[in-house]
Design a protein around this motif. Structure first.
Motif, PDB file in Angstrom:
ATOM      1  N   LYS A 179       0.816  -1.210   0.000  1.00 15.93           N
ATOM      2  CA  LYS A 179       0.000   0.000   0.000  1.00 15.93           C
ATOM      3  C   LYS A 179       0.850   1.262   0.000  1.00 15.93           C
ATOM      4  CE  LYS A 179      -4.079  -1.888   2.373  1.00 15.93           C
ATOM      5  NZ  LYS A 179      -4.967  -1.745   3.544  1.00 15.93           N
ATOM      6  N   TYR A 189      -1.302   6.733  -0.540  1.00 14.28           N
ATOM      7  CA  TYR A 189      -2.759   6.735  -0.503  1.00 14.28           C
ATOM      8  C   TYR A 189      -3.274   7.516   0.703  1.00 14.28           C
ATOM      9  CZ  TYR A 189      -3.144   3.303   3.312  1.00 14.28           C
ATOM     10  OH  TYR A 189      -3.103   2.675   4.519  1.00 14.28           O
ATOM     11  N   VAL A 190      -2.420   7.677   1.722  1.00 15.97           N
ATOM     12  CA  VAL A 190      -2.799   8.490   2.866  1.00 15.97           C
ATOM     13  C   VAL A 190      -2.664   9.965   2.521  1.00 15.97           C
ATOM     14  CG1 VAL A 190      -2.301   9.046   5.271  1.00 15.97           C
ATOM     15  CG2 VAL A 190      -2.112   6.678   4.466  1.00 15.97           C
ATOM     16  N   GLY A 246      -4.382   9.851  -1.609  1.00 15.68           N
ATOM     17  CA  GLY A 246      -5.499   8.990  -1.964  1.00 15.68           C
ATOM     18  C   GLY A 246      -5.224   8.028  -3.098  1.00 15.68           C
ATOM     19  N   ARG A 293      -7.387   4.252  -6.221  1.00 19.15           N
ATOM     20  CA  ARG A 293      -7.465   5.365  -5.287  1.00 19.15           C
ATOM     21  C   ARG A 293      -8.222   4.916  -4.035  1.00 19.15           C
ATOM     22  NH1 ARG A 293      -6.120  10.352  -7.608  1.00 19.15           N
ATOM     23  NH2 ARG A 293      -5.580  10.162  -9.801  1.00 19.15           N
ATOM     24  N   ASP A 294      -8.186   5.757  -3.026  1.00 21.31           N
ATOM     25  CA  ASP A 294      -8.790   5.353  -1.755  1.00 21.31           C
ATOM     26  C   ASP A 294     -10.278   5.065  -1.889  1.00 21.31           C
ATOM     27  OD1 ASP A 294      -8.663   8.743  -0.361  1.00 21.31           O
ATOM     28  OD2 ASP A 294      -9.477   7.964  -2.228  1.00 21.31           O
ATOM     29  N   ARG A 295     -10.954   5.732  -2.850  1.00 18.70           N
ATOM     30  CA  ARG A 295     -12.394   5.476  -3.010  1.00 18.70           C
ATOM     31  C   ARG A 295     -12.665   4.107  -3.625  1.00 18.70           C
ATOM     32  NH1 ARG A 295     -11.405   9.826  -6.578  1.00 18.70           N
ATOM     33  NH2 ARG A 295     -11.296   9.241  -8.777  1.00 18.70           N
ATOM     34  N   HIS A 301     -11.031   1.388  -2.539  1.00 21.18           N
ATOM     35  CA  HIS A 301     -10.386   0.460  -1.615  1.00 21.18           C
ATOM     36  C   HIS A 301     -11.228   0.234  -0.370  1.00 21.18           C
ATOM     37  CE1 HIS A 301      -7.699   0.040   2.030  1.00 21.18           C
ATOM     38  NE2 HIS A 301      -7.366  -1.029   1.343  1.00 21.18           N
ATOM     39  N   ARG A 339     -10.563  -1.857   3.358  1.00 23.69           N
ATOM     40  CA  ARG A 339      -9.606  -2.604   4.178  1.00 23.69           C
ATOM     41  C   ARG A 339     -10.296  -3.806   4.805  1.00 23.69           C
ATOM     42  NH1 ARG A 339      -8.217  -2.884   9.497  1.00 23.69           N
ATOM     43  NH2 ARG A 339      -6.031  -3.325   9.964  1.00 23.69           N
TER      44      ARG A 339
END
Length: 764
Positions: free
Chosen positions: A307, A311-312, A315, A332-334, A336, A338
């Protein structure tokens, strides 16, 4: 109240001008990127000699996607192609990076030119020359072995701080060239014509058959693929890369220690999904997937994280990339979710597990091979880094695939030889469907929410009198609407309009545009259409006052400041009126600059903090964040400071907004003389002291309409109420009996506005 011009001809002329403004504004979103598939658009920016020494002319475009032959005299030197016509080239900005590349008839890359991009890290940050120099490392590479699979794709040198941008640019050139070669149009590797003539077998993912299996069986048949790299593997790979500096910083640990242990599985296949996610988890995943989307699980162990940390900050997962048939995407984070653990019996524990859903703009065919490319980076002491990539190949086992025969039509004129055979294959209906239609269908939820928002706003405007008569209800309706615009429309959907859309309009007229690209961003298209329609009815107010996420952020933070008793500054009218033109000067400057250079205009368009505060959510270098925060801090004391004096988009909308046909904000004859209450309470001071509303500055918050109907704050309405009460009192039995009492003075805002008789009780 509606305007009714006496001169019908003037009314018609004015309506025609307003309609022209609507059409003009609808087109302002179109930018040069809209002409991404039009290779001839970019040819005036280059010369034949940029790609082939001694070449002196371009030939006419050939084929679809087009490639342009390059000649020296009458001798063919090679071809020029546009990377985005053939391969995915979407960068960190979410928009395509357009490069022209030259390739000779043998399949060797001869030149590369960066012609258009919207990468923020390059526009404002890393010099473009460094990016171009890195990608130019592909010049001289023979793509024929790469296209045939005999060699791995060459890698470009990474520029620290612009990893995603450089990788996308290099990969798009390599994959576009490989696709051209495999198609037989340039340096054909053979077999392309034969393959085209074979009867088609349509393969699809079998969604009907499913079972639950354990971890060992899934790994055994290839349902789950593994990439294991030891510390020794990484150190050896960097040593073989030829970078002497990289070898000076070996990975700590023994050679046999695990560096990264990566597992990948396609969980949109029912059996794999049920086994790894459980029945409930797979059901939720299946319900959330849009048509054409696939879901992938990536799980890893070891000290190296797949990761990373980008992405933090931004994103984006920049260490893994999905590749298939010349196209690629990063998550992108949208995209993903966890996960804590996998449900399959015997599944090991993992340090990190990610469930990724492919974005709508990337189509992953699960029946064809694809790869997960892992980017491994090594710090070289200071800020510099070295990079290597490792591929994990994934092919879905045959048991998950359904095969169907499709009809083939062979033209009568086709030659019988295999090398010249031509087959007209009847494709499924969705193959011929335009991309923008697929995007709209995959975005039905967002489109529906946006349409509902706009319908609600239209209702608020058309029935404003019913709402403003209830000030408490209206206040909470407005605050709730602005909060939704900020959080959902702005921070989640990133649907923030910009002055960049306007200043690039003239460039779009010069270069041409296609509607399919205009329609490729559904929410932006809908918002521009709604804003254009709003200009006809209400001017710039609907967008600036209700639909702009940054405007909503300013107003909500100022509301919080007022609640915390932060003192508010009222700008003196003379100074306030002289600050208005600043935003128009900024807009005209940007527009004039765009006639010279659109890229330069886009750089100076950073005067808008929209990208920093809304699109990137303040995840940017400190000067941009400091600028956006400074505007918000000033806005705590002067409500909507940026909107009032600096916003070039507001100025651009105000110009055609002058042609609106209707006037919906009501005024009394006493407004401005003698009453000044509306002018003093207007949040953006858009009401002149003499009482009329400046529609260029009005954000249509409707606070003045609250006062207009309030018979306890508006002096005119207070007089109306007093007359009504006096008439009621005169009509009462007490008054008819002649009872009188002392007069009572009625005040509003500390000033006497009328006298009411106090009725005394009748004598006993």
């Amino acid at each position: 109240m509606l305007k009714r011009p006496d001169d019908d001809t003037a009314f018609a002329r004015r309506a025609a001008l307003a309609l022209a403004g609507v059409l003009l504004l609808c087109l302002t979103y179109i930018s040069p990127a809209c002409a991404a598939g039009d290779l001839p658009t970019y040819l005036p920016k280059i010369t034949p000699a940029d790609f082939f020494p001694g070449a002196d002319r371009f030939g006419p475009p050939q084929g679809d996607p087009p490639i342009v032959p390059v000649y020296r005299g009458d001798q063919l030197q090679g071809f020029v192609f546009l990377n985005s016509d053939l391969a995915n080239s979407v960068g960190y900005s979410g928009k395509p990076i357009h490069l022209l590349a030259g390739i000779d008839p043998k399949g060797v890359i001869t030149g590369i030119k960066l012609v258009d991009h919207k990468e923020p890290i390059v526009l404002v940050g890393i010099p473009e020359a460094r990016i171009v120099a890195a990608v130019n490392g592909l010049i001289g590479k023979d793509m024929k072995p790469v296209a045939s699979g005999a060699e791995k794709p060459p890698q470009v040198d990474i520029v620290s701080g612009a990893t995603v941008t450089v990788l996308v640019m290099g990969d798009s050139i390599v994959r576009a060239a490989s696709k051209l070669i495999r198609s037989g149009r340039v340096g054909a590797v053979g077999g392309a014509a034969v393959a085209a003539a074979l009867p088609p077998v349509i393969k699809t993912l079998d969604l009907e058959h499913s079972e639950v299996r354990d971890w060992e069986s899934l790994v055994g048949d290839g349902s789950i693929r593994r990439l294991h790299l030891s510390v020794g593997d990484i150190n050896d790979a960097f040593a073989k890369s030829g970078s002497a500096t990289a070898t000076q910083y070996p990975e700590p640990g023994e050679a046999g220690d695990t560096f990264v242990d990566l597992y990948v599985a396609l969980v949109s296949a029912p059996t794999i999904g049920r086994s790894l996610l459980g029945d409930d988890g797979y059901r939720r995943l299946k319900d959330g997937l849009k048509p054409g989307q696939q879901a992938i699980i990536v799980a890893g162990n070891g000290p190296y994280s797949f990761k990373g940390s980008a992405y933090v900050r931004g994103g984006i997962f920049d260490r893994i990339e999905i590749l298939q048939e010349g196209n690629s995407t990063r998550f992108r984070d949208r995209n993903h979710t966890r996960l804590g653990a996998l449900d399959a019996v015997g599944a090991p524990e993992f340090r990190e597990i990610g469930l990724f859903v492919t974005p709508p703009e990337f189509t992953l065919d699960p029946t064809l091979p694809w790869q997960v490319q892992l980017l491994v980076q090594r710090s070289l002491g200071g800020r510099d880094k070295a990079f290597l990539t490792f591929d994990l190949n994934y092919t879905l086992p045959d048991g998950y695939i359904r095969r169907e025969q499709r009809a083939v039509t062979v033209p009568e004129s086709a030659a019988p030889s295999t090398s010249q055979a031509k087959a007209a294959i009847t494709p499924p209906a969705e193959v011929d469907e335009p991309l923008w239609m697929r995007i709209w269908r995959s975005s039905t939820v967002s489109i529906g929410i946006t349409a509902f928002m706009l319908a609600a706003l239209t209702g608020i405007f058309f029935f404003q009198n019913l709402l403003v008569r209830r000030p408490v209800l209206y206040t909470w309706v407005r605050r709730g609407y602005l909060a939704f615009v900020l959080v959902w429309l702005g921070w989640y959907a990133n649907a923030q309009l910009s002055v960049v859309n306007v200043v690039t309009f003239i460039n779009a007229l010069v270069t041409g545009f296609r509607w399919e690209f205009f329609l490729a961003a559904p929410l932006i298209f809908i918002l521009w259409a709604a804003t254009a329609g709003g200009l006809l009815f209400w001017g710039r107010g609907p967008f600036c006052g209700w639909l702009c996420p940054f405007g909503a952020l300013q107003e909500l933070t100022n509301t919080a400041a007022k609640w915390l008793k932060v003192p508010q500054i009222t700008v003196p009218w003379g100074l306030h009126e002289r600050l208005w033109p600043i935003k128009y000067i900024i807009f005209l400057g940007l527009f004039g600059l765009s006639l010279y250079s659109v890229d330069m205009a886009e750089r100076f368009a950073e005067v808008e903090p929209f990208k920093t505060a809304i699109i990137l959510k303040f995840s940017r270098s400190w000067p941009f964040v400091a600028y956006a925060v400074a505007l918000l801090v000033i806005g705590l004391f002067i409500e909507r400071f940026f909107c009032r004096y600096l916003c070039p988009l507001g100025a651009a909308l105000a110009i055609p907004g002058r042609m609106r046909t209707f006037e919906w904000l009501r005024r009394w004859q006493e407004c401005g003389s003698p009453c000044q209450r509306c002018a003093k309470e207007c949040p953006v001071q858009s009401i002149h002291p003499e009482g009329h509303i400046n529609v260029n500055e009005c954000i249509y918050c409707m606070h003045c309409q609250e006062l207009y109907h309030d018979d306890h704050r508006c002096p005119h309405m207070i007089q109306v109420r007093l007359k009504r009460e006096k008439f009621a009192a005169m009509s009462s039995p007490t008054m008819r009996s002649g009872g009188k009492g002392p007069a009572t003075v009625i005040t509003a805002g500390g000033k006497p506005v009328g006298v009411s008789p106090t009725v005394s009780p009748p004598p006993n």
